[in-house]
Design a protein around this motif. Structure first.
Motif, PDB file in Angstrom:
ATOM      1  N   LEU A   1       0.919  -1.249   0.051  1.00 44.19           N
ATOM      2  CA  LEU A   1       0.021  -0.009  -0.056  1.00 44.19           C
ATOM      3  C   LEU A   1       0.741   1.190   0.001  1.00 44.19           C
ATOM      4  CD1 LEU A   1      -2.981  -0.770   2.271  1.00 44.19           C
ATOM      5  CD2 LEU A   1      -2.909  -0.527  -0.237  1.00 44.19           C
ATOM      6  N   ALA A   2       2.104   1.103   0.639  1.00 44.62           N
ATOM      7  CA  ALA A   2       2.958   2.291   0.316  1.00 44.62           C
ATOM      8  C   ALA A   2       3.539   2.383  -0.841  1.00 44.62           C
ATOM      9  CB  ALA A   2       4.180   2.093   1.695  1.00 44.62           C
ATOM     10  N   GLN A   3       3.651   1.484  -1.793  1.00 48.19           N
ATOM     11  CA  GLN A   3       4.096   1.594  -2.936  1.00 48.19           C
ATOM     12  C   GLN A   3       2.882   2.247  -3.659  1.00 48.19           C
ATOM     13  OE1 GLN A   3       7.250   1.239  -3.322  1.00 48.19           O
ATOM     14  NE2 GLN A   3       7.627  -0.508  -1.954  1.00 48.19           N
ATOM     15  N   VAL A   4       1.772   1.818  -3.350  1.00 45.90           N
ATOM     16  CA  VAL A   4       0.434   2.386  -4.358  1.00 45.90           C
ATOM     17  C   VAL A   4       0.390   3.739  -3.988  1.00 45.90           C
ATOM     18  CG1 VAL A   4      -1.974   2.191  -4.267  1.00 45.90           C
ATOM     19  CG2 VAL A   4      -0.383   0.068  -4.057  1.00 45.90           C
ATOM     20  N   VAL A   5       0.626   4.288  -2.761  1.00 50.04           N
ATOM     21  CA  VAL A   5       0.609   5.654  -2.414  1.00 50.04           C
ATOM     22  C   VAL A   5       1.536   6.374  -3.211  1.00 50.04           C
ATOM     23  CG1 VAL A   5       1.325   7.434  -0.645  1.00 50.04           C
ATOM     24  CG2 VAL A   5      -0.208   5.524  -0.201  1.00 50.04           C
TER      25      VAL A   5
ATOM     26  N   LEU B   1      12.586  10.957  -9.630  1.00 51.80           N
ATOM     27  CA  LEU B   1      13.817  10.395  -8.415  1.00 51.80           C
ATOM     28  C   LEU B   1      13.017  10.479  -6.980  1.00 51.80           C
ATOM     29  CD1 LEU B   1      16.957  12.611  -9.408  1.00 51.80           C
ATOM     30  CD2 LEU B   1      16.474  10.306  -9.504  1.00 51.80           C
ATOM     31  N   VAL B   2      12.225  11.514  -6.736  1.00 53.62           N
ATOM     32  CA  VAL B   2      11.455  11.425  -5.564  1.00 53.62           C
ATOM     33  C   VAL B   2      10.754  10.207  -5.342  1.00 53.62           C
ATOM     34  CG1 VAL B   2       9.915  12.725  -3.976  1.00 53.62           C
ATOM     35  CG2 VAL B   2      11.610  13.917  -4.865  1.00 53.62           C
ATOM     36  N   GLY B   3      10.001   9.938  -6.448  1.00 50.41           N
ATOM     37  CA  GLY B   3       9.010   9.002  -6.380  1.00 50.41           C
ATOM     38  C   GLY B   3       9.849   7.497  -6.327  1.00 50.41           C
ATOM     39  N   ILE B   4      10.821   7.275  -7.083  1.00 52.92           N
ATOM     40  CA  ILE B   4      11.905   6.276  -6.779  1.00 52.92           C
ATOM     41  C   ILE B   4      12.361   6.153  -5.462  1.00 52.92           C
ATOM     42  CG2 ILE B   4      13.730   5.023  -7.766  1.00 52.92           C
ATOM     43  CD1 ILE B   4      12.977   6.151 -10.512  1.00 52.92           C
TER      44      ILE B   4
ATOM     45  N   TYR C   1      12.691   3.479  -0.336  1.00 54.66           N
ATOM     46  CA  TYR C   1      12.586   3.771   1.211  1.00 54.66           C
ATOM     47  C   TYR C   1      11.483   2.802   1.873  1.00 54.66           C
ATOM     48  CZ  TYR C   1      11.711   5.735   5.934  1.00 54.66           C
ATOM     49  OH  TYR C   1      11.501   5.844   7.151  1.00 54.66           O
ATOM     50  N   SER C   2      10.429   2.871   1.184  1.00 51.25           N
ATOM     51  CA  SER C   2       9.129   2.126   1.784  1.00 51.25           C
ATOM     52  C   SER C   2       9.487   0.557   1.592  1.00 51.25           C
ATOM     53  CB  SER C   2       7.909   2.394   0.761  1.00 51.25           C
ATOM     54  OG  SER C   2       7.496   3.653   0.824  1.00 51.25           O
ATOM     55  N   HIS C   3      10.084   0.176   0.368  1.00 59.23           N
ATOM     56  CA  HIS C   3      10.475  -1.395   0.387  1.00 59.23           C
ATOM     57  C   HIS C   3      11.473  -1.808   1.535  1.00 59.23           C
ATOM     58  CE1 HIS C   3      10.758  -4.891  -1.974  1.00 59.23           C
ATOM     59  NE2 HIS C   3      11.882  -4.889  -1.614  1.00 59.23           N
ATOM     60  N   PHE C   4      12.445  -1.051   1.711  1.00 56.07           N
ATOM     61  CA  PHE C   4      13.493  -1.579   2.713  1.00 56.07           C
ATOM     62  C   PHE C   4      13.063  -1.092   4.022  1.00 56.07           C
ATOM     63  CE2 PHE C   4      15.886  -1.574  -1.463  1.00 56.07           C
ATOM     64  CZ  PHE C   4      15.950  -2.952  -1.479  1.00 56.07           C
ATOM     65  N   PHE C   5      12.853   0.054   4.267  1.00 56.69           N
ATOM     66  CA  PHE C   5      12.593   0.648   5.586  1.00 56.69           C
ATOM     67  C   PHE C   5      11.179   0.744   6.389  1.00 56.69           C
ATOM     68  CE2 PHE C   5      16.581   2.066   3.682  1.00 56.69           C
ATOM     69  CZ  PHE C   5      17.515   1.699   4.288  1.00 56.69           C
ATOM     70  N   GLY C   6      10.096   0.679   5.295  1.00 58.00           N
ATOM     71  CA  GLY C   6       8.745   0.828   5.724  1.00 58.00           C
ATOM     72  C   GLY C   6       8.229  -0.538   6.414  1.00 58.00           C
TER      73      GLY C   6
ATOM     74  N   LEU D   1      11.437  12.080   8.932  1.00 60.94           N
ATOM     75  CA  LEU D   1      12.798  12.823   9.018  1.00 60.94           C
ATOM     76  C   LEU D   1      13.727  11.762   7.947  1.00 60.94           C
ATOM     77  CD1 LEU D   1      13.757  13.561  12.927  1.00 60.94           C
ATOM     78  CD2 LEU D   1      13.544  15.086  10.704  1.00 60.94           C
ATOM     79  N   PRO D   2      13.740  10.447   8.281  1.00 62.76           N
ATOM     80  CA  PRO D   2      14.510   9.379   7.200  1.00 62.76           C
ATOM     81  C   PRO D   2      14.248  10.039   5.700  1.00 62.76           C
ATOM     82  CG  PRO D   2      13.463   8.333   8.693  1.00 62.76           C
ATOM     83  CD  PRO D   2      12.892   9.630   9.078  1.00 62.76           C
ATOM     84  N   ILE D   3      12.814  10.483   5.563  1.00 60.02           N
ATOM     85  CA  ILE D   3      12.617  10.769   3.978  1.00 60.02           C
ATOM     86  C   ILE D   3      13.359  11.742   3.472  1.00 60.02           C
ATOM     87  CG2 ILE D   3      10.531  11.033   2.606  1.00 60.02           C
ATOM     88  CD1 ILE D   3       8.888   9.439   4.377  1.00 60.02           C
ATOM     89  N   TYR D   4      13.867  12.627   4.408  1.00 60.55           N
ATOM     90  CA  TYR D   4      14.419  13.873   4.032  1.00 60.55           C
ATOM     91  C   TYR D   4      15.670  13.579   3.194  1.00 60.55           C
ATOM     92  CZ  TYR D   4      12.058  17.046   7.547  1.00 60.55           C
ATOM     93  OH  TYR D   4      11.215  17.548   8.310  1.00 60.55           O
ATOM     94  N   ILE D   5      16.192  12.431   3.467  1.00 60.87           N
ATOM     95  CA  ILE D   5      17.386  11.714   2.702  1.00 60.87           C
ATOM     96  C   ILE D   5      17.313  12.001   1.372  1.00 60.87           C
ATOM     97  CG2 ILE D   5      19.119  10.177   2.341  1.00 60.87           C
ATOM     98  CD1 ILE D   5      18.817   9.542   5.424  1.00 60.87           C
ATOM     99  N   VAL D   6      15.955  11.440   1.065  1.00 63.26           N
ATOM    100  CA  VAL D   6      15.357  10.939  -0.387  1.00 63.26           C
ATOM    101  C   VAL D   6      15.352  12.563  -1.139  1.00 63.26           C
ATOM    102  CG1 VAL D   6      13.436  10.433  -1.788  1.00 63.26           C
ATOM    103  CG2 VAL D   6      13.799   9.081   0.020  1.00 63.26           C
ATOM    104  N   PHE D   7      14.776  13.431  -0.427  1.00 67.26           N
ATOM    105  CA  PHE D   7      14.887  14.922  -0.826  1.00 67.26           C
ATOM    106  C   PHE D   7      16.357  15.448  -1.102  1.00 67.26           C
ATOM    107  CE2 PHE D   7      10.313  14.350   0.083  1.00 67.26           C
ATOM    108  CZ  PHE D   7       9.985  14.902  -0.703  1.00 67.26           C
ATOM    109  N   PHE D   8      17.319  15.294  -0.057  1.00 68.09           N
ATOM    110  CA  PHE D   8      18.307  15.830  -0.117  1.00 68.09           C
ATOM    111  C   PHE D   8      19.119  15.382  -1.268  1.00 68.09           C
ATOM    112  CE2 PHE D   8      18.446  16.580   4.638  1.00 68.09           C
ATOM    113  CZ  PHE D   8      17.962  17.844   4.411  1.00 68.09           C
TER     114      PHE D   8
END
Lengths: 446, 185
Positions: free
Chosen positions: A97-101, A184-187, A192-197, A400-407
């Motif tokens: 479901l996280a991937q669907v989002v 890039l943000v999407g991927i 992130y969701s796959h490995f850490f969610g 907070l961990p998602i910030y890394i994706v944006f950085f």
């Protein structure tokens, strides 16, 4: 006469003070400008006229349409079909479901320019289901908010329209340039969701038959990105015209075919959207007066000198410093006024460092999109935490961990201009300063 | 055609029922403006596509656009639907809360009076400039600013008087960042 620096500080302080006390942003901007105008030879009447001049920009006419498209799609409940399609594509992965989002947000970003509409749709539809599957609510809110920021990167984007209109930069070029950081943000979010969610419930992979059925059902709404970008890229429409064609398509094709009962609610939808578009536009008017006064007081020239001196003329360093500035600004001010207020500064630095205006625009827009999930004024995160029913502080910690994706996306956007500008160079060459080859074959790009 | 539910019932104690019809009319005008604006842009696209451009299209769409914005601003003031950075006053209570709520609205009121007075000066000045190709004075657009200022002032005074008499809503009321104003980005 009071020094310009002191007046700029007074104006900035007044705006932030009034804004944070609870005066609406547009009125806080106008009030701070009017107070400072009293210390200058400029007339107050000309500042009020600047409200009007700030809105009287043809490219801004696109803003209501990209809001209207998202609003109509949401209120007519047409978006559910796109969610079903996303489920057949990535629902079987870990944290399905996280991937669907994330995937749905990428689809929706291609239709609407509004992150808030995306947050509203996902919070109503997928968040309850994620709750039932045991996803942590804070994670759900953080993911929904982060995914929704893609609406400002993947075309059509309201931020790109405002940036292009006020900075005289090609809106089509900004749309295309935003695709790379958006994807890039999407991927990044999917990884992130796959490995850490959270794991969620593992579903069986959808059959090809299910996928084709879902794709057929979602085909009508998914035509909208093709209409918008197809029209702009083929030179048939301006972004405003593409927006109105998309609205006409929804009113005359999508809603009658998919939810014809909703037609009787259209007048009410129009009234609400009419109200909705006035809010960013009066803010644009106020920010335009603020930006004009800032330029009059030579604020952009001062800051530009500081940044140029600190960066030593290195374009990448200039972009990094601007990114830092906009990360801080985006934490406190809404993206639309931030773009308009700082536009004179951006233009000056872009020119001095010989940076491609579309590249600079994409970097700034990506940074401001990140600001939608950072405290204290992370609009998407505020909305998502409220709708999902979790404390803002918890959602913030989860994000907070998602910030890394944006950085990573921002750094990539800064350091790989060729990749970011690849699409605009190939599909809309003149938007990035390319000009037709005198030999008649292709374009010459600086 | 459904126009019901256009008057927002939240923060009812800050509103006079007598002004509800005005909010209703403003919301309908918002709808008319965006519809008129959309139809005009569509008409412009179609007439250019068939090779018979509609010369007044640009002016007409800009008129709907500008009036739509100022009508929406007035309606948003009554509905408390503007875009806010934060509302620190909402975390306060008692007299301090009352002071800041009144202070915030006084700022809005001052801006509204500035819009009325300086907007009117611009309106008078606007008769010197003409919009092409219809040769209509630009004052016809500038007048939207003082009208909007007057409506914003009226709704702000309504909230100040009622807030003074009945108090301002507590934090259980809908926070500002969830209002329509936040739906723009």
């Amino acid at each position: 006469m009071t020094s310009n620096g002191a007046l700029i500080i007074l104006m900035g302080f007044l705006f932030l003070f009034l804004g944070y006390m609870g005066v609406p942003v547009a009125f806080a901007l106008i009030a701070s400008v009017l107070v400072v105008t009293a210390f200058t030879p400029v007339s107050e009447a000309s500042m009020i006229a600047q409200l009007f001049n700030g809105m009287d920009v043809e490219a801004l006419l696109a803003v209501p349409f990209f809001l209207l498209v998202g609003d109509l799609m949401t209120s007519a409940n047409v978006t559910v079909r796109m969610i079903t399609l996303s489920q057949t594509m990535v629902g079987h992965f870990r944290g399905g479901l996280a991937q669907v989002v994330t995937l749905f947000s990428m689809f929706f970003a291609g239709i609407s320019g509004s992150s808030a509409a995306d947050v509203a749709v996902l919070s109503r539809t997928l968040a309850p289901e994620m709750d039932r599957e045991g996803y942590d609510r804070a994670f759900t809110a953080a993911l929904i908010a982060s995914a929704a920021t893609m609406a400002n990167l993947i075309p059509p984007s309201i931020m790109a329209v405002v940036y292009g209109a006020t900075g005289n930069v090609s809106i089509g070029g900004l749309f295309l340039g935003g695709v790379v950081p958006g994807v890039l943000v999407g991927i990044g979010l999917m990884i992130y969701s796959h490995f850490f969610g959270p794991v969620g419930i593992r579903r069986k992979r959808a059959t090809f038959g299910h996928f084709t059925t879902a794709a057929q059902e979602a085909a009508i709404p998914l035509m909208i990105p093709i209409i918008i970008m197809g029209g702009i890229l083929t030179g048939q429409f301006t972004p405003t015209e593409a927006g109105v064609i998309a609205v006409a398509y929804i009113v005359f094709v999508a809603i009658p075919l998919l939810n014809h009962r909703h037609l009787r609610n259209l007048p009410r939808d129009m009234a609400h959207t009419g109200l909705l578009y006035s809010i960013p536009l009066i803010t644009i008017g106020g920010a335009s007066a603020f930006g004009w006064m800032l330029a009059y007081l030579r604020g952009p020239a001062m800051v530009s000198d500081w940044i140029s001196t600190a960066a030593g003329g290195d374009p990448f360093m200039i972009m990094l410093l601007l990114t830092l500035l906009f990360i801080i600004v985006g934490d406190f001010i809404d993206a639309v006024p931030a773009i308009i207020i700082f536009m004179p500064l951006i233009i000056e630095l872009t020119k001095n460092a010989d940076i491609n205006p579309v590249h600079m625009g994409v970097v700034i827009i990506t940074t401001l999109a990140f600001g939608l999930i950072t405290p204290p004024y992370g609009l998407c995160l505020l909305m998502a935490s409220k709708f999902v029913g979790v404390k803002f502080s918890k959602a913030m910690l989860a994000s907070l961990p998602i910030y890394i994706v944006f950085f990573a996306a921002i750094a990539f956007t800064i350091y790989f201009p060729d990749v970011v500008l690849w699409l605009p160079k190939h599909l809309l060459p003149q938007s990035v300063g390319c000009f037709p080859n005198p030999n008649g074959t292709g374009y010459i790009c600086p | 055609m459904r126009f019901d539910g256009l008057v927002l019932n939240e923060q009812r104690h800050l509103k006079w029922r007598a002004l509800d019809p005005l909010e209703h009319v403003l919301m309908i005008l918002c709808g008319i403006c965006i519809t008129g604006f959309s139809v005009t842009v569509l008409g412009d696209v179609i007439t250019r596509a068939i090779g018979r451009p509609w010369l007044l299209a640009q002016e007409t769409m800009m008129t709907f656009f500008i009036y739509g914005i100022f009508t929406g601003v007035a309606a948003a003031t009554r509905r408390n639907d503007h875009l806010y950075l934060a509302v620190l006053a909402e975390s306060m209570s008692g007299n301090r809360r009352l002071f800041f709520e009144i202070f915030n609205r006084s700022v809005v009121l001052c801006v509204a009076f500035s819009m009325i007075y300086f907007g009117f000066l611009n309106f008078l000045d606007g008769f010197k400039s003409l919009r092409m190709p219809s040769m209509t004075p630009i004052a016809t657009l500038y007048i939207a600013i003082p009208i909007c200022g007057a409506l914003v002032a009226l709704f702000t005074i309504e909230q100040m008087v009622n807030g003074w008499l009945h108090g301002f809503p507590d934090r259980k009321g809908a926070p500002h960042h969830e209002s329509a104003g936040s739906e723009v980005l």
